[in-house]
Each structure stands twice: as C-alpha cells, then as structure tokens.
Design an enzyme around this catalytic site. Structure first.
Site, PDB file in Angstrom:
ATOM      1  N   HIS A 154       0.786  -1.481  -0.123  1.00 13.30           N
ATOM      2  CA  HIS A 154      -0.210   0.106  -0.015  1.00 13.30           C
ATOM      3  C   HIS A 154       1.017   1.248   0.091  1.00 13.30           C
ATOM      4  O   HIS A 154       0.610   2.383  -0.240  1.00 13.30           O
ATOM      5  CB  HIS A 154      -1.044   0.116   1.331  1.00 13.30           C
ATOM      6  CG  HIS A 154      -1.897  -0.894   1.309  1.00 13.30           C
ATOM      7  ND1 HIS A 154      -2.975  -1.250   0.463  1.00 13.30           N
ATOM      8  CD2 HIS A 154      -2.229  -1.836   2.271  1.00 13.30           C
ATOM      9  CE1 HIS A 154      -3.709  -2.262   0.552  1.00 13.30           C
ATOM     10  NE2 HIS A 154      -3.365  -2.866   1.613  1.00 13.30           N
ATOM     11  N   ASP A 194      -2.145 -10.557  -1.964  1.00  9.62           N
ATOM     12  CA  ASP A 194      -2.833  -9.953  -0.624  1.00  9.62           C
ATOM     13  C   ASP A 194      -4.448  -9.696  -1.066  1.00  9.62           C
ATOM     14  O   ASP A 194      -4.652  -9.128  -2.340  1.00  9.62           O
ATOM     15  CB  ASP A 194      -2.087  -8.909  -0.473  1.00  9.62           C
ATOM     16  CG  ASP A 194      -2.555  -8.102   0.974  1.00  9.62           C
ATOM     17  OD1 ASP A 194      -1.858  -8.479   1.757  1.00  9.62           O
ATOM     18  OD2 ASP A 194      -3.517  -7.402   0.965  1.00  9.62           O
ATOM     19  N   HIS A 196      -6.059  -7.105  -0.403  1.00 14.74           N
ATOM     20  CA  HIS A 196      -6.282  -5.701  -0.627  1.00 14.74           C
ATOM     21  C   HIS A 196      -5.569  -5.520  -1.785  1.00 14.74           C
ATOM     22  O   HIS A 196      -4.521  -6.084  -2.405  1.00 14.74           O
ATOM     23  CB  HIS A 196      -5.800  -5.077   0.462  1.00 14.74           C
ATOM     24  CG  HIS A 196      -6.040  -5.134   1.738  1.00 14.74           C
ATOM     25  ND1 HIS A 196      -5.679  -6.003   2.811  1.00 14.74           N
ATOM     26  CD2 HIS A 196      -7.355  -4.939   2.221  1.00 14.74           C
ATOM     27  CE1 HIS A 196      -6.453  -6.238   3.708  1.00 14.74           C
ATOM     28  NE2 HIS A 196      -7.718  -5.463   3.627  1.00 14.74           N
ATOM     29  N   ASP A 287      -4.027 -12.568   3.635  1.00 15.62           N
ATOM     30  CA  ASP A 287      -5.392 -12.210   4.237  1.00 15.62           C
ATOM     31  C   ASP A 287      -6.546 -12.596   3.437  1.00 15.62           C
ATOM     32  O   ASP A 287      -7.645 -12.166   3.798  1.00 15.62           O
ATOM     33  CB  ASP A 287      -5.050 -10.637   4.450  1.00 15.62           C
ATOM     34  CG  ASP A 287      -4.622  -9.915   3.577  1.00 15.62           C
ATOM     35  OD1 ASP A 287      -4.406 -10.213   2.396  1.00 15.62           O
ATOM     36  OD2 ASP A 287      -4.515  -8.700   3.889  1.00 15.62           O
TER      37      ASP A 287
HETATM   38  C1  X5A Z   1      -1.153  -5.097   4.030  1.00 16.79           C
HETATM   39  C2  X5A Z   1      -2.566  -5.160   4.374  1.00 16.79           C
HETATM   40  C3  X5A Z   1      -4.538  -3.686   5.185  1.00 16.79           C
HETATM   41  C4  X5A Z   1      -4.928  -2.415   5.743  1.00 16.79           C
HETATM   42  C5  X5A Z   1      -6.394  -2.497   6.030  1.00 16.79           C
HETATM   43  C6  X5A Z   1      -6.690  -1.058   6.752  1.00 16.79           C
HETATM   44  N1  X5A Z   1      -3.251  -3.831   4.870  1.00 16.79           N
HETATM   45  N2  X5A Z   1      -7.811  -1.268   7.157  1.00 16.79           N
HETATM   46  O1  X5A Z   1      -3.244  -6.080   4.445  1.00 16.79           O
HETATM   47 ZN    ZN Z   2      -3.969  -7.087   2.718  1.00 14.72          ZN
END
Ligand code: X5A
Ligand code: ZN
Length: 647
Positions: A154, A194, A196, A287
């Site tokens: 991110h 991931d 996200h 995740d």
């Molecule tokens: C690296 C990662 C997740 C961030 C979530 C914030 N970040 N709500 O999995």
């Molecule tokens: Zn993530």
C-alpha cells in the site's frame, strides 16, 4: 551482506539423495519490534512473522533452506520508488524521542501506527526483499521467501499507508531493473495475491512496461480497503505501461480456491506465458486465507500452493515471495508452510477443493479478459458457457465476514454457534425449522470407508448409486456439493465387521474405534458440508428417511460432542455414534461409527469381524488413490492390514 542464522541452516542439499531447490528464507526478529506505541492490539502484530518462522522450524522445512537475517535497505534504493522526502521522514522516526511526535506523523497517514522501532523494521523489510531478489536473480538461490513486516504494497511514492511504510516489493523490482542491469532482468512480473489492492505498487509501475503488475483483490465496487477506483479492472496502465497493469477486483467476499484458481487459469497464466518474465516477485499477503479476520475470503493452504506452483513454471522458477498482509496467525503460518513446501518441491501437493467459482467471479474474469484482450491476445477468446455454468450462487450470509470499515475480529465460529443456539432454541421447539438453522453451520464430515471415494459420497448428497452398491441413495435435501475436500490421518483403529450390509451385500464394512489409539492411523477424506447435510448423511447411513421432523444431530449435540469427544445418538443404526476428531479452520471435524458397546461385541466375537467384499474394498481403494492419498498398492495393503489385525 552477511549470512545470519545457525550454520546448520544452509544444508539445502538433501541427505536422502533427492535434490531439491535452493530456497532462501529471510527472517529477522528485529522486525518484531515495530509495534503500536502503547502496546494496543492491532491485527498487524509482531507475532505474525514469529508464528510463521516457528511453523517452518517445527515442520523441519526452514532447516532445508538457506536462512538469512535481514539487511537494511539503502536510501538510494528506496528512492528508486519513493520520494527523498518520504525516505527521510521514515528514517527520522528512529531519532524522535517522544511518542507524540511519531503519533503526529502517523496520524497524517491512513492506517499507520509507529513506535521507536518502526523505522528500523521498515528499512529491514525493504532491504531483505532486495537482498533475496538479488540472490535469486544472480542464481545463487533458486527462489525464496522474505518473512518481513511491516508490509509494503500500500505504500505509495510519497506516503505510508495501510500498515505499510516502504513498498518492499517495488523497491526490489526497481533495484533489479535499474541498479543491476548486468543480471539481465529486463521483465518482472509482480503478482499481488494479498486480499487488498496493491495500490502503491500499481502507482510505481503505472507507466513502466518492464513490470507487469497483477493484483487480485476484494474490491466490492470500490468499497473495500483501499477504497476507490484504483483497483478497478479498467486501470490498465498508461503510456508505454498501458496493458501492463491487471486488476482482478472481486465483487464479493468469501472467494476461495475455486475463484482464485479461475483467475489464474483464465487471466494470469495465459498473460504470464505471453509476457515471459525473467523473474517473479510475489506480494504474498495471506489475508485472503480462510479464517482471516480482515479478508473474509477462503483460500486454503492447498489453494495457495497450487497458485504458487503454477507461477513456478515461469522464469525458470525464479520467484521471490514477500509477506504482505495476513492477520490470522494460524492461517498465515499454515499457508506459508504450504508455500515453502512448494518452493522446495519436495512432495506433490496434497489436497483438493471442490467448490465452484461464484457467478460474480466469472463476471469479473470475463470483464478483465475483455478489457485486457487489446494487449494480450490469449485473453481474446470467449470463455465457453460450459465453463461459466459451473458456479456457486451466493449463499445466505450468516457468519458475516468482516470488512475494512468494521474491522471486527469477532469471527469465532463457536461463539457464533452458541449465540445461534440460544437465538434459535425456542424456534426449534415450536416448529421444524431445524434445516434452515443447521444449513448455516459448516462441519467437516470425515469418511474412512467407501465414502472416501467422492462419487460414492456424492450419492448421499445428489442421490443415486455407484458400481457395487445394491441400493439407491435419495441424497440430501440440499444438493450443494461439498465446499471443500481435504485428507487427513487420525489416531483411531480402522476395522471391518458384520456379516453383510444392505448396501454392499456379503462382507464387512468399515468402522473405527471411537477411542483414540496413538499406535493407529486411519486415513480419512474430509468433506466440508453443512450440518443439515451431515444429518441427511447420518439418516441415510443409518437406514432412516431424510424427511424427519427433527435432526439426529443438532447444535446442542454439536457442542456436546466437541466437549466429550463422542456421543451415541438415538438412531439405533450402525453409524449412530458421532465422534469429534478435532477442528480445522475452526470448523469441527466429525465422523460416524459404531458405539463403544458395539466395539466390545466385535471384540468378543458376538458380532463378527469380516474383511470387506471386493466391491467395497475397491470403492475404498478408488477413494484413496483418486484422492491422491495412497498408491493402489499402498491402499490395498492398508485395507488388508486393517482387515486382518485382531481388535
Ligand atoms: C497490508 C495489508 C491492510 C490495511 C487495512 C486497513 N493492509 N484497514 O493487508
Ligand atoms: Zn492486505
């Protein structure tokens, strides 16, 4: 850069003569020191990397890898993707004496905490991925896994975000391309699995055709973290980089192996063939794993291992995994182990997953293929309707998965089941709504007899009969096939008894002793089905009708069996004793066998022990062989052994 770790850790050559790949691992405890300023709980917690490391050690796989301690990234390498300013802000964190100064900086970023060790950890995380990627590119290692935190994907050029300080993978990619041209790495595939979107990585290579960025993530039309349109499939890159950015944005949670593998088979793999990367960097967040409190998806360790194996067909297997997210400690440890075992190529991948992709998954895959087919001819074909007809429509959500906004980690299934139990208690007593309630709870049904052969088990779900069966099954009311299939062994004694059965005619059928016995191991095929379906299997196994007003085995009995280990039900049938063998992914593993008192009768000879008929044994053998558990010879020997030993 110095080699750290025990000297015994570099014996990557195998003592049994089998050669496997030279796999690098980076682990450095220093990265555990990055933590919340006041020790508050946070999903991105120091233990994440520790549990992974411990798992690899306990499984004996880290000992077969080349282990390195972390090394700090150099400013000039970080500045290949980050601004000078960003690098110096992160560096300055370590010299700040007061928490409140760091908290002020953290609060200017989205989803970031900082303490006195954050800076050091961030430099180590990035530097470790750089070092590992360099060694793989040079050929000193075949591949590797950097178990690092904080994560990176991110992090944008000028800001930290989403638990990420530096974009570890992006720094490593730019380092290889810009700083080490002599290594001959001209094209890099970055895969980001991931849950996200890898917004930072996307930004850094937006106009760069040397880097093909592929991210598959939960998107929900821009509502899932990091919210917005960046993760949309229309975002394909720009200028010379147009077509070199691929997003697969899931419309819903609960995506699992079937969905991810469909994205692999119908998008990533064909594109990777065309792109032909020199090395692959994998933003390996875990995740999307089943059990993750933030992701709400369902990828199993088996799913991760298949995805990884498919990537290892490219770039002569040169692949570097870098940990990103992943917040269920058990899930990330198991998933990591499955991946390292694939990197070591030391055994065939075990397991299977039976679910189909969601309808929405096919919609997304088709949209991505259409958009990207302008750049990748292999995506131009229309997917056959036979293929996309294989789908699971969205089930009713009971155990709602969490999302970024709520960040609610209360997904303890047992807890939810006990709540369900209370809420539904009076409903159950006044009506026959048991099916609706039990359809919301999953269990693993562990089979050790003929049901290990999937087509035979499916008779209990879909109805019908297979070769050798003398009776037709009606099937369960809910005909959804098992959501997952998995093999495991349990310390119970398998034996065969009874003169004959209605289904198989003359010969014994399989039982296990409900008591555990550490000297015995019984292979079992686990089907993930609902508790409603489990009851229908139980009805059929015990010669009862499936249209009963009440379940044989309800939520109360489930709680009881988890506590007691086994409980006989009032079915009167041969398989009316339910045994709880443990849990997998927080879901109870149940099997059905005879009662303890029946075991006594088998022992005394009051009921005969009998080897199975050929048809029955063959069904078991097919199950064990087709399930990839045993070879045919091993399966025969296994059954012969169980059938000939006295109880
Ligand atoms: C690296 C990662 C997740 C961030 C979530 C914030 N970040 N709500 O999995
Ligand atoms: Zn993530």
């Amino acid at each position: 850069m110095a080699m750290a770790g025990e000297s015994s850790n570099n014996n990557y050559g195998d003592c049994d003569g089998k050669s496997h790949r030279k796999v690098g691992l980076v682990y450095d405890e220093t990265m555990c020191k990055h933590d919340t300023p006041n020790g508050e709980d946070h999903p991105e917690c120091p233990d994440r990397i520790g549990v992974i490391w411990e798992k690899l050690q306990l499984a004996g796989v880290s000992q077969r890898c080349v282990v390195f301690g972390g090394s700090k990234a150099e400013d000039k390498h970080l500045q290949l993707v980050h601004t000078k300013d960003h690098v110096s802000v992160v560096k300055s964190l370590s010299t700040k004496k007061k928490d409140y100064r760091r908290n002020r900086i953290a609060s200017q970023w989205n989803s970031i905490y900082l303490n006195g060790s954050s800076s050091e950890a961030a430099f180590l995380a990035a530097g470790s991925v750089v070092e590992l990627a360099e060694k793989v590119a040079e050929g000193e290692l075949d591949c590797g896994y950097a178990i690092v935190r904080p994560p990176g994907h991110h992090a944008e050029p000028d800001e930290a975000m989403g638990f990420c300080l530096f974009n570890n993978v992006a720094v490593a990619a730019s380092y290889l391309l810009d700083e080490r041209p002599e290594l001959g790495v001209k094209k890099i595939l970055i895969v980001d699995w991931d849950v996200h979107h890898g917004n930072g990585t996307q930004k850094m290579f937006w106009k760069d055709p040397r880097v093909l960025f592929f991210s598959v993530h939960r998107h929900e039309h821009g509502c899932f973290y990091p919210a917005g349109d960046d993760g949309d499939y229309n975002m394909v890159g720009e200028g010379p980089g147009e077509g070199f950015n691929i997003n697969v944005p899931w419309e819903q949670g609960r995506c699992g192996d079937a969905d991810y593998l469909a994205a692999w088979d119908h998008i990533l793999i064909p594109v990777a063939k065309e792109f032909n990367p020199d090395i692959i960097l994998l933003s390996a967040g875990f995740d999307a794993a089943i059990g993750d409190p933030l992701g709400g998806c369902r990828v199993t360790p088996y799913g991760y291992s298949v995805m990884l194996k498919k990537l290892m067909e490219f770039a002569q297997g040169k692949i570097v995994l870098a940990l990103e997210g992943g917040y269920n400690l058990d899930s990330i440890a198991k998933s990591s182990l499955a991946c390292v075992q694939v990197l070591l190529e030391d055994k065939p991948i075990q397991g299977s997953s039976e679910a189909y992709p969601f309808e929405s998954t096919w919609r997304v895959i088709q949209a991505v293929r259409k958009k990207l087919s302008a750049y990748w001819p292999s995506l131009a074909d229309v997917l056959s309707s036979n293929l996309i007809d294989q789908k699971t429509s969205t089930p009713i959500i009971v155990f709602s998965s969490s999302d970024s906004e709520t960040e609610d980690y209360a997904d303890d299934i047992l807890d939810q089941m006990s709540r369900l139990n209370i809420e539904n208690h009076h409903v159950d007593t006044v009506s026959t709504s048991w099916r609706r309630d039990l359809s919301k709870v999953d269990v693993w049904y562990a089979s050790f007899g003929s049901n290990m052969w999937k087509p035979r088990f499916l008779c209990y779900i879909l109805g019908g009969q297979v070769e050798g069966m003398k009776k037709v099954c009606v099937g369960s009311m809910d005909k959804t096939p098992p959501k997952q299939i998995m093999w495991e062994s349990f310390p119970h004694r398998l034996f065969f008894g009874r003169e004959s059965s209605v289904t198989w005619g003359v010969g014994g059928v399989a039982f296990i002793n409900p008591l555990t016995n550490l000297n015995d191991q019984t292979h079992m095929c686990l089907y993930r089905i609902t508790l409603e379906q489990f009851n229908d299997v139980l009805f059929q196994e015990n010669g009862l009708k499936v249209d009963s007003d009440s379940p044989l085995f309800g939520l109360d009995t489930l709680q009881l069996v988890e506590k007691k280990g086994s409980i006989p039900l009032a079915s009167g049938g041969w398989y009316g004793n339910i045994v709880c063998l443990g849990k997998e992914c927080d879901i109870p593993i149940l099997t059905m066998t005879c009662t303890l008192s029946a075991v006594e009768k088998f022992k005394s000879g009051e009921i005969p022990l009998r080897p199975p008929s050929e048809a029955y044994a063959n069904t078991m053998i097919r199950g064990l062989v087709e399930g990839g558990r045993l070879s045919e010879e091993e399966a025969k020997a296994y059954i012969d052994n169980a059938a000939s030993k006295p109880l």
